[in-house]
Each structure stands twice: as structure tokens, then as C-alpha cells.
Scaffold this motif. Structure first.
Motif, PDB file in Angstrom:
ATOM      1  N   SER A  37       0.625  -1.534   0.118  1.00 47.97           N
ATOM      2  CA  SER A  37      -0.393  -0.151   0.172  1.00 47.97           C
ATOM      3  C   SER A  37       0.698   1.013   0.125  1.00 47.97           C
ATOM      4  O   SER A  37       2.172   1.288   0.265  1.00 47.97           O
ATOM      5  CB  SER A  37      -0.946  -0.403   1.058  1.00 47.97           C
ATOM      6  N   ALA A  38       0.316   2.346   0.077  1.00 45.79           N
ATOM      7  CA  ALA A  38       0.868   3.024   0.260  1.00 45.79           C
ATOM      8  C   ALA A  38       1.168   4.009   1.429  1.00 45.79           C
ATOM      9  O   ALA A  38       0.672   3.674   2.537  1.00 45.79           O
ATOM     10  CB  ALA A  38       0.475   5.100  -0.386  1.00 45.79           C
ATOM     11  N   LYS A  48      -2.855   9.768   5.824  1.00 47.83           N
ATOM     12  CA  LYS A  48      -2.578   8.873   4.764  1.00 47.83           C
ATOM     13  C   LYS A  48      -1.948   9.371   3.638  1.00 47.83           C
ATOM     14  O   LYS A  48      -2.395  10.557   2.965  1.00 47.83           O
ATOM     15  CB  LYS A  48      -3.656   8.270   4.331  1.00 47.83           C
ATOM     16  N   THR A  50      -2.207   8.644   1.311  1.00 46.98           N
ATOM     17  CA  THR A  50      -3.609   8.803  -0.691  1.00 46.98           C
ATOM     18  C   THR A  50      -3.987  10.156  -0.395  1.00 46.98           C
ATOM     19  O   THR A  50      -5.235  10.401  -1.383  1.00 46.98           O
ATOM     20  CB  THR A  50      -4.536   7.140  -0.531  1.00 46.98           C
ATOM     21  N   GLU A 121       1.191   4.122  -4.025  1.00 48.07           N
ATOM     22  CA  GLU A 121       1.481   3.107  -4.113  1.00 48.07           C
ATOM     23  C   GLU A 121       2.084   2.847  -4.874  1.00 48.07           C
ATOM     24  O   GLU A 121       3.799   1.626  -5.167  1.00 48.07           O
ATOM     25  CB  GLU A 121       0.601   2.069  -4.385  1.00 48.07           C
ATOM     26  N   PHE A 183      -3.321  -1.173  -5.264  1.00 46.86           N
ATOM     27  CA  PHE A 183      -5.026  -0.043  -5.996  1.00 46.86           C
ATOM     28  C   PHE A 183      -5.217   0.182  -7.050  1.00 46.86           C
ATOM     29  O   PHE A 183      -5.793   0.596  -6.874  1.00 46.86           O
ATOM     30  CB  PHE A 183      -3.859   0.939  -4.493  1.00 46.86           C
ATOM     31  N   ARG A 197     -11.553   2.653  -2.199  1.00 52.15           N
ATOM     32  CA  ARG A 197     -10.460   2.596  -0.968  1.00 52.15           C
ATOM     33  C   ARG A 197     -10.278   1.535  -0.587  1.00 52.15           C
ATOM     34  O   ARG A 197     -10.617   0.991  -0.520  1.00 52.15           O
ATOM     35  CB  ARG A 197     -10.611   3.617  -0.278  1.00 52.15           C
ATOM     36  N   GLY A 198      -8.915   1.909  -0.360  1.00 55.00           N
ATOM     37  CA  GLY A 198      -8.064   0.319   0.568  1.00 55.00           C
ATOM     38  C   GLY A 198      -8.439  -0.442  -0.073  1.00 55.00           C
ATOM     39  O   GLY A 198      -8.225  -2.141  -0.109  1.00 55.00           O
ATOM     40  N   GLY A 199      -8.043  -0.374  -2.103  1.00 53.11           N
ATOM     41  CA  GLY A 199      -8.394  -1.763  -2.943  1.00 53.11           C
ATOM     42  C   GLY A 199      -7.145  -2.382  -2.844  1.00 53.11           C
ATOM     43  O   GLY A 199      -6.680  -3.285  -3.247  1.00 53.11           O
ATOM     44  N   SER A 200      -5.669  -2.108  -2.020  1.00 47.15           N
ATOM     45  CA  SER A 200      -4.397  -2.916  -2.025  1.00 47.15           C
ATOM     46  C   SER A 200      -4.742  -4.385  -1.806  1.00 47.15           C
ATOM     47  O   SER A 200      -4.139  -5.202  -2.489  1.00 47.15           O
ATOM     48  CB  SER A 200      -3.737  -2.508  -1.186  1.00 47.15           C
TER      49      SER A 200
HETATM   50  N1  ASP Z   1      -4.271   3.471  -0.490  1.00 42.72           N
HETATM   51  C1  ASP Z   1      -4.619   3.247  -0.549  1.00 42.72           C
HETATM   52  C2  ASP Z   1      -5.961   3.549   0.217  1.00 42.72           C
HETATM   53  O1  ASP Z   1      -5.897   4.357   1.247  1.00 42.72           O
HETATM   54  C3  ASP Z   1      -5.551   1.921  -0.932  1.00 42.72           C
HETATM   55  C4  ASP Z   1      -5.007   1.035   0.174  1.00 42.72           C
HETATM   56  O2  ASP Z   1      -4.032   1.488   1.164  1.00 42.72           O
HETATM   57  O3  ASP Z   1      -5.250  -0.232   0.443  1.00 42.72           O
HETATM   58  O4  ASP Z   1      -7.274   3.593  -0.035  1.00 42.72           O
END
Ligand code: ASP
Length: 451
Positions: A37-38, A48, A50, A121, A183, A197-200
Motif C-alpha cells: 500500500s502507500a 495517509k 493517499t 502505492e 490499488f 479505497r483500501g484496494g491494495s
Molecule cells: N492507499 C489506498 C487507500 O488508502 C489503498 C490501500 O491502502 O489499500 O485507500
């Protein structure tokens, strides 16, 4: 044994965390495909990467410069790179890349935004590859375009295209350790597109499925998945094993530890998922598997999803009107709204939606349309609801779960607005007023876990 291991934002938030991640990667020769992820938050006050990139992009899209947000992102990487004593060229190229992204054309706003978001990412993966190389490890950054991660052209909400799996399979043969940014992927037109979001988590799941990994390790910042949200229930029990279906239900209703869309690829390929803690890699974590060995525990978790609303309508002899449900749902479809559940009685139907999908303007139009097309006797919209899910494969074989659950809610003086149970019996859903959400979760947890 080939493992795909994904590290979340909190695992990469600082130089110390990056060091830990690299120790974990090199501790097991099976960890050959790494998804990152980032950098996430270092503490509660932090932002974050992102989110900073989104802020920078939004500034530019509003005709401003966005330079200070972008500089903050560059500083985040610089802090990590300098503490890890990476050569200055590494940081130069990261700074150049981020500045170029910021200065890209903004004509296609979606493409601009996704290109910015992906920068978190992408640069993190390059940085991790450099850290490992500096340790003498044969590690390489791989770009999702070269690897063939083809996605649908839905910016910010893309889905994997079936043909991507065949292309990605070759990653299996790559020598050394592959460092793959999470991501984002590419559309057929060659444009960057991101997942939601959160797609990693989704990237990791797709790779694990494509290469038929023995296990998909998902490293985060908790020891395991817990049976309830620790901010609602004190010290909830950890869950050691869960089925895909149970995890899907729990993540759907608010268990944010694993993206709910990440289950589909691993479920299809039967790759088990191991949720683990970067800060405590010795802990076994939670294993998500096709079927559980121990189904003697009927309920594995209690989840709660806030901010839902309900369109309720009743009409005498609704059950005799062919096409009533279809016409009703068509009205929602025309407004581009997807519904969550449709519990119904003989003469009434409730449509459960996420509140964010029903703006006041849409509500007005929809209610008007329903009145005109279906002429219900009664129609109203109720906002401020929560859905509480009692989840567990074992419920199917256990008599009396519903009675225990409703009894516990009654004892806690929680009024049940609606009940729904799918025929698969993996979960039981209760709709309650949002102000009762916490008491409902606590009461159900006490009923099924404290005894
Ligand atoms: N960096 C992206 C987010 O904050 C994806 C991830 O972390 O999975 O949504």
C-alpha cells in the motif's frame, strides 16, 4: 511454497515499519510476491499519503496549485529514504515522479485523480524494492501494466478483467522477489485506474489467485480479526479461523480489516487468506478458508453497519400484482442506486439502502415516481438506521439462535425495526435505530461470547 504477502499502509508508515516489513519478507523464502500500500498514518493525528494525494489533486482540479500537499507526500518518502540511508537518486526519482503527476493535464479529471492516487502505492513499491536491494536481496519493482493487471474503465472503482489472470500468471516464474504496487491497474486504453479505497487488498487477492499461491498473507496492524469491533466491545475474542462466506458478511457490515471485494478472487481459486500483524509477526493471525474445521461455534462475529435508510411502502394485495417488485426496483435503477436488502411482507416491502446513495433530491424524485407508478397506500423513508449482522456458518445446524438473539436485544431494550435472514443461513440481520447500534452489538456479543 509460494506466498503472496500484502502489507497495508500502517505497516509502511515509517522507516521503522519499512524495516520490519523487509525483515518479514526476507524471513521466509516463500514470500516471493509482495504487494504494498502507500504509507499510512503514523499516529491518529497523521494523514495517509493517499489522502494527501487526493487533497493535492483536488486543489489542482479547482484551479489551484496543490504544491504544499504534494510536498508533504514527498517529505513522507524523504523521511523514510533518509532514515534508511538510501542513495539520493532514489528520492530524486520519487520526487520527480510525484511532481510530474501533479503537473499532468487535468483535462480528464477522473484520469488525473486516479493517476495521482496511484502515485502513493507506485512510489512505495519502488522504495521497498530499493531497500531490499540495499540489503543485497534480489528484489524488483514490477509495474502493473507490464504484468498485465487489466481493469475495467471505472475510475476509483475499477474491477479486474477476466483476461488479467492469465497474463499475471507469469509472475510465478519471475526470479527473485517481486514488489508490486497495490490499488491500481490499467484500463484497456492504457490509462491508470484505481480500485475503491483500501484496494491494495484486492490487488493482493488477484495476484494470489492468478499464481495459485499456497496462501495470501495480509499483513496489517492487528493480531487477528476480532469477534466484534473493539471500539464497541471491550476486549473481544480473536477469531482464529473463518470461512470466506463468514468474512464476506463481516466485512460487508463494517469489519474493515479486509476489503470485502478482495475475497472473490481468492475464494474462486481456493487460496486461504492469513490476516497477520506486521508488529507481531509471531502471532498466527486469522485464517480464512473454504470451510471451517470447527463449526461447533455457531456464531463467529457480530458486525454493525451504520448510516443506512429504508424506503417502506405498503399496498393492499401487493402479493397479487405481478411485476410490482420489478417496477419498484426499476425506479431505483433509473436513479443509479443499488439496494442492499429487500425484506417484504404480504402487503409491504422495505428497501434498505446506504444513506450516502439517497440524497434528499433523489429521495424526493423516487418517492414521487413510486406514488405515480405503483400508487401505494403508504410510503415513507426512514433514515438513521443501522444493520446488525450475527454471522456464523454453524447457525445452520443450531436451533434457537434467532430466539437467543432477539431475547438479548429485548433485554437490552433495543427495538428491532426489521429482521432478515438469507436462505444460506450464514448471517442474520437486524435493523435497529442508529442510537441503539452500540447496545445491540454489546448485547449480542454478551449473549454469544460471554457465556
Ligand atoms: N492507499 C489506498 C487507500 O488508502 C489503498 C490501500 O491502502 O489499500 O485507500
Amino acid at each position: 511454497m509460494l506466498k503472496v504477502s500484502k502489507f497495508g499502509g500502517s505497516s509502511l508508515a515509517s522507516a521503522e515499519q519499512v524495516r520490519r516489513v523487509c525483515d518479514i519478507i526476507t524471513a521466509d523464502p516463500g514470500r516471493r510476491i509482495i504487494v504494498v500500500s502507500a504509507p499510512g498514518k503514523r499516529d491518529n493525528q497523521d494523514i495517509k499519503v493517499t489522502d494527501l494525494l487526493i487533497a493535492a489533486a483536488s486543489q489542482r482540479l479547482m484551479g489551484k496549485i496543490g504544491a504544499s500537499e504534494c510536498a508533504e507526500v514527498i517529505e513522507r518518502y524523504r523521511g523514510i529514504a533518509s532514515e534508511l540511508k538510501l542513495p539520493p537518486e532514489v528520492m530524486d526519482s520519487i520526487a520527480r515522479d510525484l511532481t510530474e503527476r501533479l503537473e499532468n493535464s487535468t483535462t480528464d479529471t477522473d484520469l488525473y485523480m486516479d493517476t495521482m492516487k496511484a502515485g502513493g502505492e507506485d512510489n512505495c513499491a519502488r522504495l521497498i524494492a530499493q531497500v531490499l536491494q540495499a540489503r543485497g536481496v534480489d528484489a524488483h519493482y514490477v509495474n502493473p501494466k507490464d504484468a498485465g493487471l487489466l481493469l475495467s474503465d471505472e475510475p476509483g472503482n475499477a474491477q479486474v478483467l477476466p483476461e488479467a489472470y492469465n497474463r499475471l500468471r507469469d509472475l510465478h516464474e519471475r526470479p527473485g522477489i517481486t514488489i508490486f504496487p497495490g490499488f491500481f491497474g490499467y484500463s484497456k486504453d492504457g490509462n491508470i485506474v484505481t480500485f475503491s479505497r483500501g484496494g491494495s487488498d484486492i490487488t493482493g487477492a488477484i495476484l494470489a489467485s492468478a499464481v495459485r499461491a499456497e496462501v495470501y498473507e495480509n499483513f496489517t496492524d492487528v493480531d487477528s480479526v476480532f469477534a466484534a469491533n473493539p471500539s464497541i466491545v471491550e476486549d473481544p475474542v480473536p477469531i482464529s479461523e473463518l470461512t470466506y462466506r463468514e468474512m464476506r458478511e463481516l466485512s460487508y457490515a463494517g469489519f474493515s480489516v479486509f476489503h470485502d471485494e478482495a475475497l472473490e478472487p481468492v475464494y474462486r481459486a481456493h487460496v486461504p487468506v492469513n490476516i497477520r500483524n506486521t508488529n507481531n509477526p509471531k502471532a498466527d493471525g486469522t485464517l480464512i478458508v473454504p470451510s471451517r474445521t470447527s463449526t461447533d461455534i455457531p456464531v463467529v462475529g457480530i458486525a454493525a453497519m451504520d448510516s443506512v435508510c429504508c424506503i417502506y411502502l405498503s399496498k393492499y394485495l401487493m402479493n397479487r400484482q405481478i411485476g410490482f417488485g420489478r417496477r419498484l426496483l426499476q425506479i431505483l435503477e433509473a436513479e443509479g442506486i443499488s439496494f442492499e436488502h429487500v425484506p417484504s411482507g404480504i402487503d409491504n416491502m422495505s428497501i434498505i439502502l446506504r444513506e450516502e446513495n439517497l440524497s434528499a433530491a433523489k429521495e424526493k424524485r423516487i418517492v414521487e415516481q413510486i406514488r405515480q407508478t405503483l400508487a401505494p397506500e403508504d410510503i415513507f423513508v426512514e433514515r438513521g438506521l443501522s444493520l446488525i449482522m450475527v454471522v456464523g456458518e454453524g447457525m445452520r445446524h443450531t436451533v434457537g439462535i434467532a430466539s437467543r438473539a432477539t431475547g438479548a436485544l429485548a433485554d437490552a431494550k433495543v427495538n428491532i425495526e426489521m429482521i432478515n435472514q438469507g436462505s444460506n443461513e450464514v448471517s442474520m440481520m437486524f435493523g435497529v435505530k442508529s442510537e441503539d447500534m452500540e447496545s445491540a452489538v454489546q448485547a449480542l456479543y454478551a449473549e454469544f461470547f460471554d457465556s
